[in-house]
Enzyme design. Sequence first.
Site, short mmCIF file in Angstrom:
data_model
loop_
_atom_site.label_atom_id
_atom_site.label_comp_id
_atom_site.label_asym_id
_atom_site.label_seq_id
_atom_site.Cartn_x
_atom_site.Cartn_y
_atom_site.Cartn_z
N TYR A 220 -12.18 -2.09 -3.60
CA TYR A 220 -12.64 -2.50 -2.16
C TYR A 220 -14.43 -1.95 -2.51
CZ TYR A 220 -8.43 -1.83 -0.09
OH TYR A 220 -6.83 -2.74 1.06
N LYS B 135 0.95 -1.09 0.24
CA LYS B 135 0.07 0.05 -0.19
C LYS B 135 0.77 1.11 0.01
CE LYS B 135 -3.64 -2.44 2.57
NZ LYS B 135 -5.06 -1.93 3.49
N HIS C 213 -2.59 -5.19 1.58
CA HIS C 213 -3.42 -5.90 1.42
C HIS C 213 -3.45 -7.56 0.88
CE1 HIS C 213 -7.26 -6.96 0.12
NE2 HIS C 213 -6.75 -7.79 -1.45
N ASN D 284 -1.83 0.23 6.89
CA ASN D 284 -1.75 -0.95 7.16
C ASN D 284 -0.93 -1.92 6.31
OD1 ASN D 284 -3.51 -1.69 5.54
ND2 ASN D 284 -4.60 -3.04 7.40
N GLU E 54 -9.94 -10.32 -7.84
CA GLU E 54 -8.43 -9.60 -7.77
C GLU E 54 -7.23 -9.67 -8.56
OE1 GLU E 54 -9.72 -8.80 -2.64
OE2 GLU E 54 -7.50 -10.31 -2.87
#
Length: 140
Positions: A49, A9, A115, A112, A126
């Site tokens: 998302y 990320k 993913h 965080n 995905e």
Amino acid sequence: MQRTLSIIKPDAVARNLLGAICVRFEQAGLAIVAARMMHLTREQAEGFYAIHRERPFFKDLVEFMRSGPILVLILEGDEAVRKNREIMGATNPAEALAGTIRHDYAETIDANAVHGSDAPETAQQEIEFFFEQDEIFSRN
Ligand code: UDP
């Protein structure tokens, strides 16, 4: 043999953690069989998302995911989905076990670091969201 989708990320890319995180995958026996660095548009972030559309954190999550470049990877190996989730650690870095990526490199529950697909079915969806078949270089 299984595949899963991983995203490093924007927070982790900005802090030059690409190498450190990719080493974790390879050391866990997961091969990087596809990779693309990209900067998501709002539409792409919302689409990826979409399952979280009704969650209170959705807008902030979309803004965060388009705040800078990301590295999108396909990881391949035995039990790739479960193994990747294990080495990522809990969503909230404060709850992640020592030695996991989020424990070691993430700062907050929203920023965080990584993913990872949560099930084989979502991994397939995905992977198709980001990659064509001819961009995947299987080790098998
Ligand atoms: N997230 C957040 N606040 C929360 C829960 C999740 O900002 O309270 C963000 C966080 O970046 C997380 C992502 O939304 O990684 C997707 O949430 P999910 O519950 O699917 O966690 P993950 O599968 O990434 O561990």
